[in-house]
Every structure is written in structure tokens, then in C-alpha cells.
Design an enzyme around this catalytic site. Structure first.
Site, mmCIF file in Angstrom:
data_model
loop_
_atom_site.group_PDB
_atom_site.id
_atom_site.type_symbol
_atom_site.label_atom_id
_atom_site.label_comp_id
_atom_site.label_asym_id
_atom_site.label_seq_id
_atom_site.Cartn_x
_atom_site.Cartn_y
_atom_site.Cartn_z
ATOM 1 N N THR A 6 -6.273 21.001 -7.564
ATOM 2 C CA THR A 6 -7.025 21.863 -6.644
ATOM 3 C C THR A 6 -8.480 21.421 -6.513
ATOM 4 O O THR A 6 -8.995 21.262 -5.406
ATOM 5 C CB THR A 6 -7.023 23.307 -7.188
ATOM 6 N N VAL A 23 -18.628 25.370 -16.561
ATOM 7 C CA VAL A 23 -19.042 26.701 -17.008
ATOM 8 C C VAL A 23 -19.260 27.628 -15.814
ATOM 9 O O VAL A 23 -20.081 27.329 -14.943
ATOM 10 C CB VAL A 23 -20.349 26.623 -17.836
ATOM 11 N N GLY A 38 -17.614 28.355 -13.114
ATOM 12 C CA GLY A 38 -17.219 27.934 -11.764
ATOM 13 C C GLY A 38 -18.367 27.572 -10.852
ATOM 14 O O GLY A 38 -19.123 26.643 -11.135
ATOM 15 N N GLU A 51 -3.284 30.076 -18.175
ATOM 16 C CA GLU A 51 -3.133 28.686 -18.594
ATOM 17 C C GLU A 51 -1.721 28.500 -19.165
ATOM 18 O O GLU A 51 -1.075 29.474 -19.564
ATOM 19 C CB GLU A 51 -4.157 28.359 -19.697
ATOM 20 N N LYS A 84 -16.859 27.454 -23.109
ATOM 21 C CA LYS A 84 -17.995 27.557 -22.183
ATOM 22 C C LYS A 84 -19.244 28.063 -22.908
ATOM 23 O O LYS A 84 -20.346 27.560 -22.711
ATOM 24 C CB LYS A 84 -17.618 28.479 -21.017
#
Lengths: 428, 428
Positions: free
Chosen positions: B14, B134, B136, B192, B207
Site C-alpha cells: 500500500t 511514527v 503515520g 497485524e 514508535k
């Protein structure tokens, strides 16, 4: 690079003193972060003798900021005097002409002379940075120019005048009138010398014009910003909007439309559960929408010694690190002259009318709206003791031009007692 | 600089496809903003034949990302494959060794190998950028590293796993159990492959460890992050917390204390009217506190094609502009090894106990708390049908160690039916 970066600071008010403190107290941190020492070599202010609570004896003193800007031992001219013209403009021009980079917090100056200054800086191979000019401590210029550089920006919105947001918040929270809170804010020293800069939306409009330029790659055009202040906002409207699920904010919106660039700074209704609706007191918020990133919201203190000095130092550190970015994100010569579009993008509107309390009055208003192609989402007539009946209408999406035509036609019906309040509901 | 910047992209899921689209569709915009063309020369992914809805025929193809990383016609290696080791690590190492800059979205890799990679990059004079790793689309690495470079950062907090926030939001809004929403999220593909990465707090912990490093100038130390997932959060706790004026969030907090660096990723209560409390669904939020700037809040989409590609392109544009910043903000060799402090900074806590419904039970608990120096701010016993009486306690500020001691002592009273739920109330 271990050559020190040498700052000359013009203006030693709250922000200037804040910058001096950071440079003095964080010498190691700044050197580690930027790879070179950051030092102050010279300063300038109106009064040399004033006790500012900070030791200035290590620095050369200049009475004249233009002389400071020209000094050989200054690499970056930090302009924190303010003012749209006069010494601020003269000294920045002198700094550029003598090969210095410039960091400034001066929104008024850039809103009026940004294009000319950017071109001059570009020709001289220098940079002008102004993170502190917009939304205080929030690194919004950086986010727009750099972090979101892969986006076509579609809309930028912001609550960027803390004083106005303080006034509107306090009216809602404490049920006070505009005049009462205005007087209080004045007493507390929250207002500019010319309060119209705050409550008239001019200061926030300056900031919006700078964000617009960066967001859309257009020449700064403050004169194209449609300005409306908060002076007409009544406690009644604030309460009614709240009951309907909205908060009233002095909101800046810039968006590129097929007709050109819309820029407006005006009191708007925003949903009360949105980040903008939740914003209280002097805090600032900027909402950035881009085709890739969707929506980013940035929130932080809009003024004050620490936050504003933080923004200035962000710019200084970038220069120390050797980051060179065009003043408005792209070369000044590439900035286009945007066609100005009247704010006419469709939105729902909030209308507050005082109607004569007689049969058929409401029907007349509804008819006028219908005749102008405006449909009603919600309408409520509230309790009243006087002859005039307060009527609240939330329209479906309409264009401002249609609404203005309807409002004009309402005057001819003979049932409207005073000029209606019409506020845009900005969908966020 | 009009030499094109040439990207090699490894990983065409993506995000990779999102990056290809931006580079193809915004060639002019990117060239204007950065001063030079940004182009793709080569790509790599697992399957060459898959239809990805984007034209890749202009680009050289490599089956092996390591071969891509070494190509002479690549300036920047863009790693979007993911994975803590394996091809991602091998190819980034190869890229650095052959003199390429690196842009990656790979938090797991950097959380585990960030220090070694940063040192390797530094020795080779290359940069590693990871804005997309981190939160997005939020330009938070940039804000911390550059915009707030004049600050000593005091605390960083974040809701940085959209899946967990989605689960917690939906439990509250729709009164569903954790198991029900988990099953739904699984069906929708929100989780996930190993769901523990999400609900166990590992992904968000990765993150946080990266943010900590930048905020405090310390070596990334993921193993020092105290991790607690959301698996034990019940709908009852969510509702009770809500009634008390709080929301439960999987919240990461990193703060430097006199005892060392605290890093924790755990379910916490936050005031429901705070920006963190208001956050819904998959949106991310990072709160940064610095000594000058006070508090900055950044909000935006934490995942998805557009937002993540936006972050990758922000890094690419910086490299194209010639901005060179150390991987974690300061030279890798200058990053200190932080002493790890157990999370013991004082805070109020929310306690949920099931007590046997007999005289004196509550008194015993209150006594245990008092014996451990913990005072009670609020206590309520709720209606119950079973033998066990649910008791909710909000303590005044206490240290986790004292609380743990009290909880252990409660087991010996014989009136507590099951292990109490104890959640920190983070003041924001």
C-alpha cells in the site's frame, strides 16, 4: 561546520529576552543539535538601560537596528521589534542587502511586504524564516513547507488569535457579554495597542495570508483576505450555537477553488466535538488538509515568551544546520498571483433573526429563503419577552451570495426587526 | 541543483504504491518545491506480476532488494518492506555501505537496530530518515528534531496504534466486549499477522522508543519500554472510567526523571475533555512538552496509503533540498545510554477490585492502602448481582511501587476475589 553561527537580535521585549535566555542557557544542547555553536554577538532595542532580567553585557549594543543588521559579526539578523513598516522593514532590508539570513516573528510586515522581501532575499541568496509569526510555538510553517511537501494542500484552517479565542471562550463559560470580557482583556493587557488588530481579525488575517501563500504557492495577498471581526458576536448567539451543537470561533480558512483562492477570517460555527470546537482560551490550532495526508491538526500556545522564542530558535537551528528553504516554500519568482475568489464555497449557515411577533412573519421568511434556493435544516423560535421573536435557522448548504440576496429580500418583508446575524458553519 | 534525485523503492505494498503515485503525479510540484526533479529509477518487491494499479514499466526491476540498494542509479533507498530483520535490514545496510541515503517506514527495525544503523550511516556520511515510522502522516519526527530544537523536551506522549484506539473507542461507543471488537477488527484486516504487535503494545512501543531517542538524545532502547497491552481492558472498566470523567487509551509516555528515563506503553486513563481523551478511532496523537514551548499536540491519521506516503515524501523532499540531519537528531556517537528508570513517577491511579460482600471488607482495603501511604481521592461501590462487589477507587498521587505493594497486601486480606485492575491516570 564548527564555525559559530552569530546572531544579532533586534528587539528585546518578551520574545527577544526569551531568545537570549535559550541561547545562553542551552549552549551545549544547541551546539550538539546543530553541529556548531550558536552565539549572540550584538543586540539592539529602544532603551539600553532597562533591566530585562538577563545579562546582555557580553553583546555589542546598537541603538539603531539597521546598524545591527549591517554588522560584520552577525550572520543571522533576528527581528523581534514588530511593526508593518519603519525600523523592522528597514533593518530586514539592510540585513538582506548585506548578506545576512533573517529570522522574524513579524506577521504584519510579511503580510504586506512578504513578496518583495522574499524576492530580495532570493536574489541575495539569503533566507527569511518566520515560524514564530504564525501560531506561536506550533511548528506549522515547517509542517506545511517541509513535512507535507508531497501534498497538494486543499484547505488550511486556523484559530490563530488567542485573544479572540479567550474572549469567545470566556463569554460561553461565564455567560458574560462581549463588552464585559473585552474590558477585562484590556485590563489584563491581552489586547494590542489597537484592539482592532485582535478583535477585528487583522492579526489573524495576517497569519492566514502567510499560510495561504505557503499552502498554495501563491504570492502573499493580505488585501484579498475577507475580514470580519468578533465585535458583533453576542452572548445570545454563543449560547444558541452551543445548544445547536456548535462553538463560535474566529476561524481563518484558505482554500483553492475552481474560481480562485478563497481566504477568509471570520467568526464561524464549528461542531463542538471537533478539535476546533474543543479549543479553549488562548491556545491556537491549525488544521491542514492535503490530498495525501488527509487531515493534520496542530495545537499549541499561540503566544508568550517561551513558545514564541521556541519557534524563533527552530528557525535559527535550521539555519545553523545549513537548511535553506525559500521564504514561502518555493522560489519567490515561482509564486503565482492567485485569482481572488469571493468566499462562496457552499456551506450551511446559522441565521439569527428578530421577527415581529405577528401571524405570518415566519412564513414570509421561509418563503424568502425558498425563493433564493435555500432550504432549511433546522429552525427554532425561542422564548421571548419583547415584541421581537428571536428565530434561529440552520440552513442546508448554500452559497453566501444566495444568502446575502435572501437577507436583503428579508428587509423588504417588513417583519425583520434588525439586521440578521449570519454565520458560516465550517465543516471540519 | 538540477540533478534529479533518484529513488529506488523496495516494497510495493500500500505505502510503496502510494509513494509511486505521488512521484508520478506530482513531478512538477516536487521539482518546484525541492529545486530538482525527483524520479524513481528502480523498484523491488516480492512478486513482479501482481497488478498494483500503477504503471511500473519505466522503472528497472530487481527481485533482490539488496541488489536494488546497491544500484548506481539510485541516490535514495526507500525501504517499505517492513520486518525487524531479514531483507529490510540487509538492504538498508547495503544501501548505506554503497553510499545511499535511506528513507524507511520501518519502526521495528529501527527500534531494534537503530543505533547501529545510525552509526553506520554517520560513518558513511549518509542519512536515515523515518518520519513514516511514527504516527503515520503526522510530521512529528520533524517537529521534535527541528521545529522544537530550542527546547529541552520534558515529556512525550502518544496514542500511536490506531487499531488499539479503534478497539477501545468501539467498546465505549457500542458497549461491546474486547473479544467482540477484537474479532471484528481481525475480520476487517485491521490487525497485524501477529495481533500481539498491536494489542500487546509492541508496535506502539517501537514508535515510543524512537520518539524517546530523539526527544532525550539517548540511544534507542526498546527493551527498556515497559509494555502492557489492552487485552485485559474490560467494557466495565471503560464504562466506569467514562463515568468518572476519563477515557482509557493505550498511551505511550516517555519522560526523563532524576532517576533516569521512563518509557512505558500501557493503558492509561486520561481526562475525557483533553485532546487525548477526545481522540477517536484510528487517529493518532502525539503530545510533546518542552521547557520553552510548553505543550504541542499533533493529531492525524496513523496509517493508510496516502498519509504514510505523505510522510515518506516529506523525508524524500528534505533530502532533495539538501537537508542533512542526524538519524536521531544529534550525531549517533553523541547519543547517551540512558539509565532506565522503572515507571515510578507519581500519578493518581484507578483501581477496580472485586470484594467479597461482607462486613468490614472495604475497611480492610482502605486500611491496606493507608498502610502503604496511599490516600483515596474517590471511592465508589457499584450495584452488583453477584457475591463479589465491584469497588472503584481513584487514589491521590502515588508511586507505582507503593501501589504494587498495596495490591500484594490486599491478596492477604482474604476479601479480594480476583486480581485488581490498576491503571495509571496520566495528567495531560
Amino acid at each position: 561546520m564548527t564555525t559559530p553561527l552569530r546572531l544579532g537580535i533586534a528587539g528585546l521585549g518578551t520574545v527577544g529576552v526569551g531568545v537570549v535566555k535559550i541561547v545562553r542557557q542551552k549552549a551545549n544542547l544547541l551546539a550538539t543539535r546543530t553541529g556548531r555553536p550558536v552565539v549572540i554577538t550584538a543586540v539592539s532595542a529602544r532603551s539600553r538601560d532597562k533591566d530585562r532580567g538577563v545579562n546582555l553585557s557580553d553583546y555589542a549594543w546598537e541603538d539603531d537596528p539597521v546598524a545591527l543588521a549591517k554588522r560584520d559579526d552577525v550572520d543571522v539578523f533576528v527581528e523581534l521589534m514588530g511593526g508593518e513598516n519603519g525600523p523592522a522593514k528597514d533593518s530586514i532590508e539592510a540585513a538582506i542587502a548585506s548578506g545576512k539570513d533573517v529570522v522574524t516573528a513579524n506577521k504584519a510586515l510579511l503580510a504586506h511586504h512578504g513578496q518583495a522581501l522574499a524576492e530580495a532575499a532570493e536574489e541575495a541568496g539569503r533566507v527569511i524564516r518566520f515560524e514564530a509569526a504564525v501560531a506561536g510555538g506550533i511548528p506549522v510553517i515547517k509542517a506545511l513547507t517541509e513535512g507535507l511537501a508531497g501534498n497538494d494542500i486543499t484547505r488550511v484552517m486556523g484559530v490563530m488569535n488567542g485573544t479572540c479565542n479567550y474572549i469567545l471562550t470566556r463569554m460561553l463559560d461565564d455567560g458574560l457579554s462581549y463588552d464585559e470580557v473585552f474590558a477585562e482583556a484590556d485590563k489584563l493587557g491581552y489586547l494590542e495597542a489597537d484592539p482592532n488588530l485582535d478583535v477585528g481579525g487583522i492579526d489573524a488575517g495576517h497569519k492566514l495570508s502567510l499560510l495561504s501563500s505557503i499552502a498554495f504557492g501563491t504570492q502573499v495577498d493580505f488585501d484579498a483576505v475577507e475580514l470580519e471581526g468578533i465585535q458583533r458576536i453576542s452572548i445570545e448567539d454563543i449560547k444558541q450555537a452551543n445548544d445547536l451543537g456548535y462553538r463560535i470561533k474566529l476561524l481563518g480558512v484558505a482554500q483553492m477553488t475552481g474560481r480562485g483562492l478563497e481566504q477568509r477570517m471570520s467568526p464561524c460555527l464549528v461542531p463542538k466535538n471537533s478539535p476546533l470546537g474543543q479549543l479553549k482560551g488562548g491556545t491556537n490550532m491549525v488544521v491542514i488538509e492535503g490530498d495525501a495526508v488527509e487531515q493534520i491538526v496542530l495545537r499549541g500556545p499561540g503566544a508568550g515568551e517561551g513558545p514564541t522564542a521556541s519557534a524563533v530558535m527552530g528557525d535559527v537551528c535550521d539555519i545553523a544546520r545549513g537548511f535553506r528553504v525559500s521564504t514561502f516554500g518555493i522560489p519567490a519568482k515561482s509564486l503565482s498571483k492567485a485569482k481572488t475568489a469571493q468566499s462562496n464555497s457552499p456551506a450551511p449557515y446559522y441565521l439569527h433573526l428578530k421577527l415581529e411577533d405577528r401571524p405570518g412573519a415566519l412564513a414570509k421568511i421561509a418563503t424568502v429563503l425558498g425563493d433564493n434556493g435555500i432550504s432549511i435544516d433546522r429552525m427554532r423560535q425561542t422564548k421571548h419577552k419583547n415584541a421581537a421573536a428571536p428565530v434561529l435557522i440552520v440552513t442546508h448548504k448554500t452559497q453566501r451570495a444566495a444568502l446575502d440576496a435572501a437577507i436583503e429580500a428579508m428587509q423588504d418583508t417588513g417583519v425583520v426587526e434588525s439586521a440578521p446575524v449570519a454565520l458560516r458553519i465550517e465543516m471540519v
